[in-house]
Design a protein around this motif. Structure first.
Motif, PDB file in Angstrom:
ATOM      1  N   GLU A 173       0.829  -1.206   0.000  1.00  0.00           N
ATOM      2  CA  GLU A 173       0.000   0.000   0.000  1.00  0.00           C
ATOM      3  C   GLU A 173       0.866   1.261   0.000  1.00  0.00           C
ATOM      4  O   GLU A 173       0.592   2.220  -0.715  1.00  0.00           O
ATOM      5  N   ASN A 188       2.351   1.593  -3.434  1.00  0.00           N
ATOM      6  CA  ASN A 188       1.329   2.057  -4.375  1.00  0.00           C
ATOM      7  C   ASN A 188       1.093   3.551  -4.238  1.00  0.00           C
ATOM      8  O   ASN A 188       0.869   4.254  -5.226  1.00  0.00           O
ATOM      9  N   MET A 189       1.125   4.037  -3.006  1.00  0.00           N
ATOM     10  CA  MET A 189       0.889   5.452  -2.756  1.00  0.00           C
ATOM     11  C   MET A 189       1.927   6.339  -3.453  1.00  0.00           C
ATOM     12  O   MET A 189       1.643   7.470  -3.828  1.00  0.00           O
ATOM     13  N   TYR A 209      -1.649   6.471  -8.438  1.00  0.00           N
ATOM     14  CA  TYR A 209      -2.408   6.258  -7.202  1.00  0.00           C
ATOM     15  C   TYR A 209      -3.328   7.447  -6.919  1.00  0.00           C
ATOM     16  O   TYR A 209      -2.925   8.599  -7.015  1.00  0.00           O
ATOM     17  N   GLU A 264      -6.544   8.647  -4.044  1.00  0.00           N
ATOM     18  CA  GLU A 264      -7.301   8.345  -2.830  1.00  0.00           C
ATOM     19  C   GLU A 264      -8.773   8.635  -3.057  1.00  0.00           C
ATOM     20  O   GLU A 264      -9.135   9.510  -3.838  1.00  0.00           O
TER      21      GLU A 264
END
Length: 149
Positions: free
Chosen positions: A73, A76-77, A82, A84
């Protein structure tokens, strides 16, 4: 002279990832970047099978899985793709936005800590340890010096 067999870094990564993926060989192969054929050959390798068995005895599966998922995670950020999910109060909808720079910096910091890159070591040396148990009038204290490495 026979060469002693040892686990390679890829084999070790395979063992950890195999447990984290719940025994899914193909997902594990994809995750560590080897072919499915290589992954299945690892499963035939006695050293790898023993490593998986040893890891399963020592490390709870949920701990490995959550650690691997956390690292994924955070990685990926950091990718440019990416986004949100954020609730937009004006429109009342969930929108996809790129993470703030501060969030990316924090992800880098956490990945560094996860990898052990920001370990601060201290060396403690004892110079004197004297306690006078007989005479209550003069008690000496412990002197300890330390320095950062």
């Amino acid at each position: 002279m026979a060469r002693k067999k040892a686990l390679t870094d890829n084999m070790k990564a395979f063992a950890v990832s195999y447990i984290a993926n719940g025994g899914n060989v193909q997902e594990t192969a994809k995750q560590i970047g080897v072919s499915n054929k290589t992954a299945y050959n690892y499963m035939k390798n006695e050293l790898v099978v023993n490593e998986i068995g040893d890891l399963m005895k020592v490390v709870p599966v949920d701990t490995v899985r959550s650690a691997v998922q956390l690292q994924e995670e955070l990685n990926n950020m950091l990718s440019d793709d990416y986004k949100e999910e954020v609730y937009d109060f004006k429109s009342g909808k969930i929108v996809h936005v790129k993470p703030r720079l501060a969030d990316k910096v924090k992800a880098i910091e956490l990945l560094g800590k996860f990898g052990g890159h920001f370990v601060q070591k201290h060396e403690i040396t004892q110079t004197r340890f004297v306690i006078d148990l007989v005479d209550d009038e003069e008690t000496e204290y412990i002197d300890v010096e330390w320095e950062e490495i």
